[in-house]
Design an enzyme around this catalytic site. Sequence first.
Site, PDB file in Angstrom:
ATOM      1  N   ARG A   1      -1.957  -2.064  -4.154  1.00 32.50           N
ATOM      2  CA  ARG A   1      -3.145  -1.220  -4.056  1.00 32.50           C
ATOM      3  C   ARG A   1      -2.963  -0.023  -4.995  1.00 32.50           C
ATOM      4  O   ARG A   1      -1.917   0.626  -4.982  1.00 32.50           O
ATOM      5  CB  ARG A   1      -3.324  -0.695  -2.640  1.00 32.50           C
ATOM      6  CG  ARG A   1      -4.535   0.193  -2.525  1.00 32.50           C
ATOM      7  CD  ARG A   1      -4.535   0.995  -1.251  1.00 32.50           C
ATOM      8  NE  ARG A   1      -5.698   1.855  -1.238  1.00 32.50           N
ATOM      9  CZ  ARG A   1      -5.845   2.871  -0.423  1.00 32.50           C
ATOM     10  NH1 ARG A   1      -4.930   3.142   0.470  1.00 32.50           N
ATOM     11  NH2 ARG A   1      -6.921   3.624  -0.477  1.00 32.50           N
TER      12      ARG A   1
ATOM     13  N   ASN B   1       0.883  -1.173   0.000  1.00 34.42           N
ATOM     14  CA  ASN B   1       0.000   0.000   0.000  1.00 34.42           C
ATOM     15  C   ASN B   1       0.916   1.217   0.000  1.00 34.42           C
ATOM     16  O   ASN B   1       1.551   1.535   0.997  1.00 34.42           O
ATOM     17  CB  ASN B   1      -0.881  -0.032   1.252  1.00 34.42           C
ATOM     18  CG  ASN B   1      -1.940   1.044   1.227  1.00 34.42           C
ATOM     19  OD1 ASN B   1      -1.875   1.964   0.418  1.00 34.42           O
ATOM     20  ND2 ASN B   1      -2.907   0.943   2.122  1.00 34.42           N
TER      21      ASN B   1
ATOM     22  N   HIS C   1     -12.129   4.535  -1.936  1.00 36.67           N
ATOM     23  CA  HIS C   1     -12.214   3.682  -0.741  1.00 36.67           C
ATOM     24  C   HIS C   1     -12.986   2.393  -1.008  1.00 36.67           C
ATOM     25  O   HIS C   1     -13.502   1.768  -0.083  1.00 36.67           O
ATOM     26  CB  HIS C   1     -12.900   4.414   0.439  1.00 36.67           C
ATOM     27  CG  HIS C   1     -12.134   5.571   0.975  1.00 36.67           C
ATOM     28  ND1 HIS C   1     -12.748   6.751   1.367  1.00 36.67           N
ATOM     29  CD2 HIS C   1     -10.815   5.753   1.166  1.00 36.67           C
ATOM     30  CE1 HIS C   1     -11.835   7.593   1.789  1.00 36.67           C
ATOM     31  NE2 HIS C   1     -10.648   7.021   1.670  1.00 36.67           N
TER      32      HIS C   1
ATOM     33  N   GLU D   1      -7.792  -3.393   4.533  1.00 36.17           N
ATOM     34  CA  GLU D   1      -7.641  -3.312   3.079  1.00 36.17           C
ATOM     35  C   GLU D   1      -6.579  -4.281   2.576  1.00 36.17           C
ATOM     36  O   GLU D   1      -6.708  -4.843   1.489  1.00 36.17           O
ATOM     37  CB  GLU D   1      -7.293  -1.882   2.673  1.00 36.17           C
ATOM     38  CG  GLU D   1      -8.486  -0.937   2.844  1.00 36.17           C
ATOM     39  CD  GLU D   1      -8.097   0.515   2.727  1.00 36.17           C
ATOM     40  OE1 GLU D   1      -8.282   1.070   1.647  1.00 36.17           O
ATOM     41  OE2 GLU D   1      -7.620   1.094   3.723  1.00 36.17           O
TER      42      GLU D   1
ATOM     43  N   ARG E   1      -9.275  18.062   3.601  1.00 31.53           N
ATOM     44  CA  ARG E   1     -10.011  18.359   2.368  1.00 31.53           C
ATOM     45  C   ARG E   1     -11.359  18.992   2.700  1.00 31.53           C
ATOM     46  O   ARG E   1     -12.031  18.568   3.628  1.00 31.53           O
ATOM     47  CB  ARG E   1     -10.260  17.088   1.552  1.00 31.53           C
ATOM     48  CG  ARG E   1      -9.019  16.505   0.951  1.00 31.53           C
ATOM     49  CD  ARG E   1      -9.370  15.302   0.081  1.00 31.53           C
ATOM     50  NE  ARG E   1      -8.211  14.428  -0.006  1.00 31.53           N
ATOM     51  CZ  ARG E   1      -8.257  13.115   0.173  1.00 31.53           C
ATOM     52  NH1 ARG E   1      -9.398  12.512   0.423  1.00 31.53           N
ATOM     53  NH2 ARG E   1      -7.164  12.403   0.093  1.00 31.53           N
TER      54      ARG E   1
END
Lengths: 349, 408
Positions: free
Chosen positions: B87, B7, B176, B386, B238
Amino acid sequence: MNTVVLIPGRRSLRYAGFVDSGETCTGTIRGFRWQGPRAALDEVRTIVQAMGLLDDAPSVVVHGLFGGEEFPAPVSLGKDALLRLERVARQSPLHVASLIETALAVEQVFPGAPARLAFETSFFVDLPLRERTYAVSPDLSHKLALRRWGYHGLFHESAAREAARRLRKRGLDCPPRILSICLDAQPEIAAVLGCRPITVTSGATPLEGLPGETNSGEIDPAVALALAGEAGLGPEGANALLVGESGLSGLVGRRVRLDDVLTSTRNDCVRAREVLLYRMLLASGAAAAALGGVDAVVFSGRYVSCSAVVAHDVLPHLERAGALAPQAAQWMIFAKPLEGVLAETASLQ
Amino acid sequence: MRIIVFNCGSSSLKYRLIEMPGENQLAGGEAERVGPKTAEPARIHHQVSGRKETIVVEMPDHATAFAEVMKLLERDPELVPEAIGHRMAHGGPNFKQHVILDDAVMAELERIQELAPIHNPPAVRLVAACRRLYPKLPETVVFDTVFHATIPEVARSYALPAALVAKFGFRKYGFHGTSHQYVAQEAAKLLGVPFAHFNAVSCHLGSGGASLCAIVNGRSIDNTMGYSPLQGLVMSTRSGDLDPAVALTLLVRAAGNGAAVEAMLNRGSGVLGLSGMSADIRDVVARAADGQAADIDQLTVASQVYLWRIRKYLGAYLTLVGRAHCVIFTDTIGEKVPYVRWAVTAGLQCFGLDIDPQKNDVAGGLPADLSTPASRVRILAVATNEEMAIARFSHDLLSHTQAERIAL
């Protein structure tokens, strides 16, 4: 009481004359921007005079799109109101400058007539902080006077008041949770608790929110920046495209009205209709969460005649999710046009 | 099969070595400060069977970091990877499935990397390095956008002119996806619902990015992120949703410097911008609750704006999904911050949500059901994983032919 209602737009001036609460004349003066407000108002004066509206000193109500926090309610037109308008001009330069010109012309064309200004944004001045605040630094918000507004406050307020009255009549004794759907060229959905707005789909400008006849509505801010940058349009070009060439017309590929899209059987309108109804469904769900459920759904706006199309598509979803109180499935229509809503503000003086 | 899952962050490389199909984690760790030299030295935190070590080593790029990680693993023949799973944040419009790496895939990865300029380029460079250094190891690429490939056109369309969309590819992608799919599958198992009939709203609330996903019949039908990860919820730095006219006004004020505006909206807004003190909502909530802070009004507004946006999207997606089996909270904030879970679900009995404050406050081991027995829609906290999801996808890809996968 006689009332003359004036709705200045970008290119034309809409007017209506009322004797007591009954409308006696209505129309549009084209070339408003080109010939200036004075000439257009002279034409209106001639028309309403011929209808006998000037025999009894009439009230004049002028529609304003944006009044900012300076105008939490309609005001009498005069020196003080003009000074306050100048203070908010920076936040919405085009609209407010045009409104000031119109207001000055009203004083000349209808001297001595009690005149009022009524703003679409007034209803949303007290929108809760959590709803009206963007997730940027407070300094930036302050510098740009950045916050969320609604731009159909006159419809939402009148429609919600009418819905609340009907609910009280049916025995509801707590502040009603109202989903107010305004079907206009730029449609807008608001959650109203009692008589106070809790959410609204529009943003700092009318561009954000649901897609309109030519407005894109909500998009990823990165797309706006990409239009200005990679697509080579620059900020002004990107804004012009998002405001004037997008939305339902952009999806269909030709200039369309909201009612065309909602009711047309033409194939080219199908996708635009689906996109609009989908966004309305999400906005209604968000409003229902904000309210903690919905006691009444009320439609208003220029295209209120298309309410059934929206109601039949959106309300079953709310009902299935459990967010619609049983009586709310019987949605309401507030059919009064904007001219009539404005005329009422004259009677409130 | 031992699969090493990578990742890749802009200056980090997380990895896990997982034995499949048994799902045993054999080793894992993180290479930090990959790239140009910083005030502190680059290092790898490596862990095998509970034994931790930190190795300080220069890692000017992800290829070097990868080589160093492989050296650590190769010290033990039982830890030599047999396959690599990567990923990738953005799969663009064409990757609708996770894939086994080949020349064509590599070319497409390079072509689309600017769609996610922060996330994809380092990951693509890592994939290239792995191919170069270990050409015989099979590699897979797992995309965050693939789970959202099922978002219908009506939901992924922006109301923009068709010619413009065709030319520039403006559409919602959603992100996601690997996490949303993983926790949804875990939740479906927990509730005993076949995934093909499973309906839910998944709330991936990370300490960085965050998104909600509407799931019907085991498929993503909407996600709050859009063309980029900027759209949607208020995140750590963000802004999330913003009037496009405001973005353009900021561009004018920045004299047309789009990178500066993107940086402001991606790295200087959200919880950090609102609070002025931290990008982590936990800090903001704690300081606001303390009641003593001089900036308490600002902190209260920051936490309210963050929570309100989640609540509104939750209502929107519950309406879209209709009869949801559950709402799932996951990732750092979703798993570990009871106050956030309570604040966004309380008072939503109309949607069938009835959170149990006691269960919510004491939820330790995950997964946990936080709802009262009366709650029509279950409220679950599920730990995301993940890397495990990537290992599963990779094992599936490498163990079955395409025809077998379709048949499955």
